[in-house]
Design a protein around this motif. Structure first.
Motif, PDB file in Angstrom:
ATOM      1  N   ALA A  63      76.352  -2.745  -2.268  1.00 41.68           N
ATOM      2  CA  ALA A  63      77.755  -3.059  -2.561  1.00 41.68           C
ATOM      3  C   ALA A  63      78.013  -2.721  -4.031  1.00 41.68           C
ATOM      4  CB  ALA A  63      78.039  -4.513  -2.233  1.00 41.68           C
ATOM      5  N   GLY A  64      78.077  -3.719  -4.916  1.00 42.04           N
ATOM      6  CA  GLY A  64      78.250  -3.410  -6.341  1.00 42.04           C
ATOM      7  C   GLY A  64      76.922  -3.029  -6.983  1.00 42.04           C
ATOM      8  N   PRO A  74      83.162 -10.266 -17.491  1.00 43.13           N
ATOM      9  CA  PRO A  74      84.088  -9.421 -16.727  1.00 43.13           C
ATOM     10  C   PRO A  74      83.571  -8.014 -16.439  1.00 43.13           C
ATOM     11  CG  PRO A  74      85.237 -10.512 -18.516  1.00 43.13           C
ATOM     12  CD  PRO A  74      83.812 -10.872 -18.655  1.00 43.13           C
ATOM     13  N   HIS A  75      82.806  -7.421 -17.354  1.00 43.47           N
ATOM     14  CA  HIS A  75      82.421  -6.034 -17.080  1.00 43.47           C
ATOM     15  C   HIS A  75      81.389  -5.927 -15.966  1.00 43.47           C
ATOM     16  CE1 HIS A  75      79.218  -7.013 -19.885  1.00 43.47           C
ATOM     17  NE2 HIS A  75      78.593  -5.913 -19.560  1.00 43.47           N
ATOM     18  N   ILE A  76      80.787  -7.047 -15.578  1.00 48.20           N
ATOM     19  CA  ILE A  76      79.921  -7.053 -14.391  1.00 48.20           C
ATOM     20  C   ILE A  76      80.787  -7.399 -13.178  1.00 48.20           C
ATOM     21  CG2 ILE A  76      77.873  -8.109 -13.327  1.00 48.20           C
ATOM     22  CD1 ILE A  76      77.171  -6.666 -15.887  1.00 48.20           C
ATOM     23  N   ARG A  77      81.725  -8.317 -13.370  1.00 46.84           N
ATOM     24  CA  ARG A  77      82.590  -8.742 -12.254  1.00 46.84           C
ATOM     25  C   ARG A  77      83.459  -7.587 -11.738  1.00 46.84           C
ATOM     26  NH1 ARG A  77      83.675 -13.862 -15.493  1.00 46.84           N
ATOM     27  NH2 ARG A  77      85.799 -13.104 -15.878  1.00 46.84           N
ATOM     28  N   ASN A  78      83.663  -6.567 -12.570  1.00 50.60           N
ATOM     29  CA  ASN A  78      84.383  -5.376 -12.117  1.00 50.60           C
ATOM     30  C   ASN A  78      83.732  -4.754 -10.906  1.00 50.60           C
ATOM     31  OD1 ASN A  78      86.130  -5.347 -14.191  1.00 50.60           O
ATOM     32  ND2 ASN A  78      85.009  -3.874 -15.452  1.00 50.60           N
ATOM     33  N   ARG A  79      82.407  -4.823 -10.866  1.00 47.41           N
ATOM     34  CA  ARG A  79      81.677  -4.126  -9.813  1.00 47.41           C
ATOM     35  C   ARG A  79      81.072  -5.076  -8.787  1.00 47.41           C
ATOM     36  NH1 ARG A  79      80.856   0.805 -10.329  1.00 47.41           N
ATOM     37  NH2 ARG A  79      78.925   0.818  -9.140  1.00 47.41           N
ATOM     38  N   THR A 114      74.950  -4.881  -8.464  1.00 48.88           N
ATOM     39  CA  THR A 114      74.598  -5.601  -9.702  1.00 48.88           C
ATOM     40  C   THR A 114      73.408  -6.528  -9.500  1.00 48.88           C
ATOM     41  OG1 THR A 114      76.209  -7.316  -9.227  1.00 48.88           O
ATOM     42  CG2 THR A 114      76.954  -5.525 -10.630  1.00 48.88           C
ATOM     43  N   LYS A 141      86.417  -9.314  -9.653  1.00 51.76           N
ATOM     44  CA  LYS A 141      87.561  -9.239 -10.556  1.00 51.76           C
ATOM     45  C   LYS A 141      88.869  -9.205  -9.764  1.00 51.76           C
ATOM     46  CE  LYS A 141      89.774  -5.703 -13.284  1.00 51.76           C
ATOM     47  NZ  LYS A 141      89.650  -4.420 -13.916  1.00 51.76           N
ATOM     48  N   SER A 179      80.656   1.518  -1.412  1.00 50.35           N
ATOM     49  CA  SER A 179      81.831   1.567  -2.299  1.00 50.35           C
ATOM     50  C   SER A 179      82.936   2.513  -1.829  1.00 50.35           C
ATOM     51  CB  SER A 179      81.395   1.933  -3.711  1.00 50.35           C
ATOM     52  OG  SER A 179      80.670   3.133  -3.689  1.00 50.35           O
TER      53      SER A 179
END
Ligand SMILES: Cc1cc2nc3c(=O)[nH]c(=O)nc-3n(C[C@H](O)[C@H](O)[C@H](O)COP(=O)(O)OP(=O)(O)OC[C@H]3O[C@@H](n4cnc5c(N)ncnc54)[C@H](O)[C@@H]3O)c2cc1C
Ligand code: FES
Ligand code: FES
Lengths: 679, 289, 160
Positions: B33-34, B104-109, B36, B80, B56
């Motif tokens: 998925a993301g 936030p820059h991790i929550r983007n993905r 991360t 996000k 994605s």
């Protein structure tokens, strides 16, 4: 960095590090290296296989005895990074493991790397007949740097000349190391100096180690070599705060005055101590504090263990000494029913004062500083209120609402090292005034963050605008040696040299033709001021004084210490730019808070709890900073003060809030939990 | 679609039906998925032994739908984007659970599906959504089923998704819980002995507790919940008597002892939390709704 | 695996194992100087880039995910007006950032500005959660973000 070598392929290199903590190295067998790939062990080093710092040294690559897990054994370089990494993994290292690790808790005589002691009066006699004795044990855990901003070096050796690029706090020491390793004369090594943030002092000696190894490889390969820290060699490039254990025993009279003080300090220096002499002196002086105590005996030992080397970490652990003395004395104050403020005000020296080591303090305003910070924070009222709250609390520290406390600490930090430098190890700078009225400062420490202060200083003296002052960039061949940029030397020693040069230029200005160039150097004052053997006199270039108050609250659910407010007052001599000073102090305060209160078991700070600099609460604590300038001359370092004073102020505040004595840094929720359970 | 240069297939389906038929033909594949959570647990040089299906590119999995009764979130909606739905729609406890996942820059993905399906541990949203009775749509080629989130993993932490199945949607009933709370501390990956999260949902009526649900999460492969604790509190007055608080704590202590997954520090934090919120109930405006 | 993406407006082809971290590709293959990898876990933000317009940790993106993506690094971003606004605000505060932090900090600031016209302290702290730089005052960052937001508002709407 690699872009600076257009047309030439820069080879990538990685270190092979030991996977056992102690033992004998039997053999290293590289796999068959493809063409263009090279490997080195200590045998390939043409010159000296050592890294030197002050009086100590350690091997660059292990020769025989392995002393810690992660010790560099060999290095491989080549054009393709992935291939180099895979060759590193295929390299066969044979060990004879020694399972008897050198520990810190129970060490033997043989593990003592060095010992220093300071004695005055007759401690044992006074302790024997004391009205009361108070004992305390203070523990500063070793703490790995949150991260390492060291990004490696590039060495290019060709035609007997070595050029090194990379961030370093100590370019001239790097040059010496590379010269010694390659067997080159000093003048054949050139170190390009980049701008850097010293962060944890990880760029003090580590770059020298990497540069030396890269230079040997480059010599062998005939191409520039870039040696960057790999994940496996974390123990090589990441710095750790040394673990310090301090036991104190005080003889106190019926009024609470300390008549004699005995302290034993043990420092875990890891496998290869560097800066031993200086580190032990710094902790010892920190532990002696700033109160007049007629009888004192402090012993400080550096212990070798099987852990990775722990040396410089934001200075040389002076703060551990201050932490112990200030926490201990707050405890004594409490035992005698005095507020920490009252106790200190009664026992601090007046205007004409001495340090415990005998150095005379001119213009000492300790009491004024203390009084001001007490007033600013409304300390006495809050202290009394929190005492009452604690005493009236029936159940344990849980239930409705957070519990609160407030703590105080006072002390100084020293600027520059105490050690007497070798002849060629002075701090020097040059300042030039040109025909067009531009002022140029030449210093090898230009990478440090103090340059803004130098500009302000020069501009103020020469009556120009700071924007017409240039700090020249360059390398070791055209800049004077300004020593290692640490222990606040950039801001204290170098700034005072800038001042001296500019004053001299001002004198000569209308009598000599332009350009005028003035050079000034700083040497440690002779034994008249500081005698490192007898531990007598004024140990530092200058002192910065401060007093700090921390008001905290403990969240009863997660047992986290939340900081509500910090009040800090400092007197570090002349301040050229208050705004820069306040910003630097604030940064340092926030950083100290996170370091004092985070967990110590993480190599990287967790994203969840708190990052460095970004405290846990989604708002920042109240911070009030006041700067006193009673001593108009010598500018001194400021950013070390929060690190020295805040930990004990916080610990005392937590002690007040909970009614439990805390004596460990960092103060994590787990520590809080264990202590509360113990109660 | 597949590429095979390094001995591994990377599938990049563009629709759910394509995804399902790939999964049918290649059940032993890793859903990405993301990425991360997957990447964070890798060493410096990541390597995955399985073929990978990249999610994605599938638009259908990135939709959010809201009806009167529930909120439905596609498995691959980035966190996000869910947070952007807004406070008035997103249940407060869920929004807090999402907000406390990384910066936030991790929550983007990072996606909600990834957060729920992480194999090695139960993460932030898992306990909140279980308390909310969330259900998941699990699909395989030609078939789909809805299961309660509480059935996704067994007690021992084994997942019940078959190799050829994929989680496609998460449906969250919009019950009116008038007290909601979520908080998490510690890193569930790197600090498993201290990390912990608390999720709490409560319905009150005329000064009485009509329903309460409470779970301790971020502690590894399971969460801790006590039905005895919850039923004991039901129908009690919000202003609990000290004896009632003690009894409630005892019920939860029992549940903690039975599971044996919490460290003593985590237990201490849990008891402190329970004591705190039961005390705070007297003055329940403190809970943000 | 052969991948292709747009890097700072340029088309780039790279041959690499499919799970290589994008951060490594940018550093090693594309010789991007502003991307560093201090943690490889998504925490330190030294590898931050704009990935299809959003700030992202490039160490968590494998090569195959980067196919056909649009990547902007600090090098590309430094040609924009937004960059100059941010730098001007930094200059006014007299702060410099080290190599390791520059890219992450500036692109994080940009991503805050893209999300909030008037970011408040909580939003800024949230974006910098877990920041590991111990040498830059977070209050200065807050000042810089607020200042830049002001410049932007002035430029876009001609108002304060
Ligand atoms: C710096 C950092 C901090 C973090 N902090 C937190 C935190 O505080 N709390 C927290 O809960 N998490 C945290 N995480 C973990 C993680 O990022 C999040 O949990 C995220 O939501 C995972 O989503 P993803 O899309 O990236 O999952 P992925 O990594 O893509 O997948 C995770 C797992 O789920 C499986 N999966 C994904 N989608 C599906 C599907 N549709 N059907 C079936 N299986 C599927 C994958 O195969 C994989 O096993 C953090 C991560 C980082 C990098
Ligand atoms: S290297 Fe990517 S966030 Fe640290
Ligand atoms: S600016 Fe880079 S570590 Fe602080």
């Amino acid at each position: 960095m690699a872009r600076d070598y257009p047309g030439t392929k820069v080879l990538d290199a990685y270190i092979i590090a030991s996977t056992i903590p102690r033992g004998k190295l039997q053999s290293i067998q590289f796999p068959l290296l493809p063409e263009g790939y090279y490997g080195i062990t200590y045998k390939d080093i043409p010159g000296r296989n050592t890294l030197t710092a002050f009086k100590d040294s350690r091997p660059l690559l292990c020769e025989n005895i392995i002393s810690y897990k992660g010790e560099p054994l060999a290095v491989i370089c080549g054009p393709d990074k992935q291939t180099v990494l895979s060759l590193c993994r295929q390299t066969r290292v044979e060990y004879e493991t020694d399972y008897s690790l050198l520990g810190f808790n129970k060490y033997t005589e043989d593990q003592i790397a060095a010992e220093k002691s300071f004695t005055k009066g007759n401690v044992d006699k006074i302790l024997g007949g004391a009205y009361q004795t108070v004992e305390g044990k203070y523990h500063v855990h070793s703490q790995p740097a949150g991260f390492s901003s060291f990004q490696g070096v590039i060495a290019a050796v060709s035609k007997g000349i070595a050029t090194i690029q990379g961030e370093t706090q100590w370019p001239f020491q790097l040059r010496r190391c590379v010269a010694a390793v390659c067997n080159f004369p000093l003048k054949n090594v050139r170190v390009k100096i980049g701008k850097f943030n010293p962060t944890y002092d990880e760029k003090l000696v580590i770059p020298s180690l990497y540069a030396s190894l890269a230079a040997v490889l480059s010599l062998k390969a005939g191409k520039p070599v870039s040696l960057i820290p790999g994940e496996e060699d974390h123990a090589v490039y990441a710095v750790q705060r040394p673990e310090v254990m301090i036991t104190r025993l005080s003889a106190v009279d019926e009024k609470g005055k300390v008549l004699a003080e005995k302290a034993v300090i043990e420092v875990n220096m890891g496998a290869y101590p560097l800066f031993t002499d200086e580190l032990l002196s710094q902790i010892l002086i920190g532990a002696a504090g700033s109160y007049i105590i007629p009888n004192m005996k402090i012993t400080c030992r550096g212990i070798i263990t099987s852990e990775p080397p722990m040396n410089a970490f934001k200075g040389l652990s002076f703060s551990a000494g201050t932490f112990s003395v200030e926490t201990h004395f707050s405890r004594i104050a409490e035992l005698y029913g005095k507020t920490p403020g009252q106790w200190r005000l009664s026992f601090l020296p007046g205007k004409k004062a001495y340090l415990p080591t005998g150095g005379i303090l001119k213009d000492f305003h300790g009491k004024t500083l203390l009084q001001k910070v007490l007033d600013n924070s409304d300390f006495n009222r809050k202290y009394a209120a929190y005492e009452l709250l604690r005493k009236n609390r029936k159940q344990g520290p849980i239930g409705k609402g957070n519990i609160r406390g407030i703590g105080l600490s006072f002390g100084f930090t020293g600027n520059g090292p105490t050690i007497k430098r070798e002849k060629n190890e002075t701090y020097s700078i040059k300042v030039r005034l040109d025909r067009d009225d531009t002022v140029t400062i030449l210093s090898s420490a230009y990478g440090s963050q103090s340059t803004a202060i130098w500009k302000e200083t020069a501009a103020a003296i020469l009556g120009t605008d700071p924007s017409s002052v240039i700090v020249q960039q360059g390398d070791t061949s055209n800049l004077p040696n300004s020593g290692p940029a640490f222990l606040s030397s950039g801001i204290s020693i170098i700034t005072s040299l800038v001042e001296k040069c500019c004053i001299e230029i001002k004198k000569q200005r209308f009598h000599h033709a332009l350009p005028i160039v003035v050079k000034r150097s700083y040497r440690m004052p002779g034994t008249r001021r500081w005698d490192p053997e007898k531990f007598k006199g004024l140990p530092f270039h200058s002192l910065s004084w401060g007093a700090a108050i921390a008001e905290i609250e403990i969240d009863p659910v997660f047992l986290r210490v939340l900081v509500r407010g910090i009040w800090l007052i400092i007197d570090s001599g002349k301040i050229y730019n208050k705004k820069i000073a306040v910003d630097a102090l604030e940064t340092s305060i926030l950083e100290t808070l996170t370091e004092t209160l985070i967990k110590d078991d993480l190599t990287l700070p967790s994203t969840f709890d708190t990052g460095f600099n970004v405290p846990l609460e989604r708002h920042l604590p109240l911070i009030s900073i006041e700067i006193e300038e009673t001593r108009k001359n010598t500018p001194g370092g400021i950013s070390g003060i929060p690190g020295s004073l805040l930990p004990s102020a916080i610990i005392s505040a937590v002690t007040q809030a909970t009614g439990i004595y805390f004596d460990t840094l960092p103060l994590t929720p787990e520590v809080l939990h264990t202590h509360m359970e113990g109660k | 679609m597949a590429e095979n240069r390094t001995g591994r297939n990377i599938f990049a389906p563009k629709s759910v039906s394509e995804l399902l038929s790939i999964k049918q033909q290649h059940p032993d594949t890793l859903l990405w998925a993301g990425g991360t959570a997957l990447m964070r647990q890798q060493n410096i040089h990541p390597s995955f032994s399985k073929d990978i299906i990249q999610l994605s590119g599938i638009r259908e999995l990135k939709k959010i739908r809201r009806t009167e009764r529930y909120l439905e979130i596609g498995a691959c909606v980035p966190i996000k984007k869910i947070l952007n739905v807004g406070q008035h729609v997103l249940p407060f406890a869920l929004s807090e659970a999402l907000r406390s996942i990384a910066p936030p820059h991790i929550r983007n993905r990072a996606t909600l599906g990834g957060n729920l399906c992480c194999r090695s541990r139960r993460l932030n949203t898992y306990s909140v959504l279980i308390l909310m009775d969330a259900i998941l749509e699990i699909r395989k080629s030609g078939k789909s089923r809805w299961v309660g989130l509480n059935r996704l993993f067994t007690r021992k932490g084994k997942d019940s998704i078959q190799d050829n199945e994929v989680v496609t949607r998460i449906r969250i009933p919009l019950n009116v819980w008038n007290l909601q709370y979520f908080t998490a501390v510690g890193d569930p990956f790197y600090d498993p002995f201290n990390a912990i999260s608390f999720s709490l949902l409560m319905e009150t009526h005329k000064g009485l507790i009509s329903q309460v649900r409470f779970a301790v999460g971020n502690i590894g492969k399971t969460i801790v919940r006590s039905i005895d604790f919850e039923s004991y509190l039901t129908e009690k007055k919000l202003k609990l008597r000290p004896k009632e608080i003690d009894n409630a704590v005892e019920y939860f202590k029992k549940a903690m002892e039975q599971t044996e997954v919490l460290t003593s520090f985590q237990k201490e934090r849990t008891i402190r939390f329970i004591l705190w919120f039961l005390h705070e109930l007297r003055d329940y405006n403190l809970f943000t709704e | 695996m052969k991948i292709n993406f747009s890097l700072n407006g340029r088309n780039v082809d790279v041959e690499t194992p499919s799970e290589t971290r994008l951060s490594d590709i940018l550093k090693d293959n594309a010789k991007i100087g502003s991307v560093h990898t201090a943690c490889n876990k998504g925490e330190c933000r030294s590898c931050t880039i704009l990935f299809n317009g959003d700030a992202a940790a490039s160490c968590l993106i494998p090569a195959f995910e980067a196919r056909s993506s649009e990547i902007v690094t600090l090098e590309g971003f430094s040609k924009t007006d937004d960059y100059h606004d941010i730098m001007q605000a930094f200059e006014e505060t007299g702060t410099t950032l080290c190599d390791l932090c520059r890219g992450g900090t500036i692109l994080t600031i940009y991503s805050i500005l893209e999300r909030f016209a008037e970011p408040d302290e909580g939003q800024i702290l949230d974006a910098f959660r877990g920041s590991i730089c111990p040498c830059t005052n977070i209050r200065i960052i807050i000042q810089v973000v607020k200042k830049t937001a002001l410049y932007r508002r002035r430029k876009r709407f001609g108002r304060k």
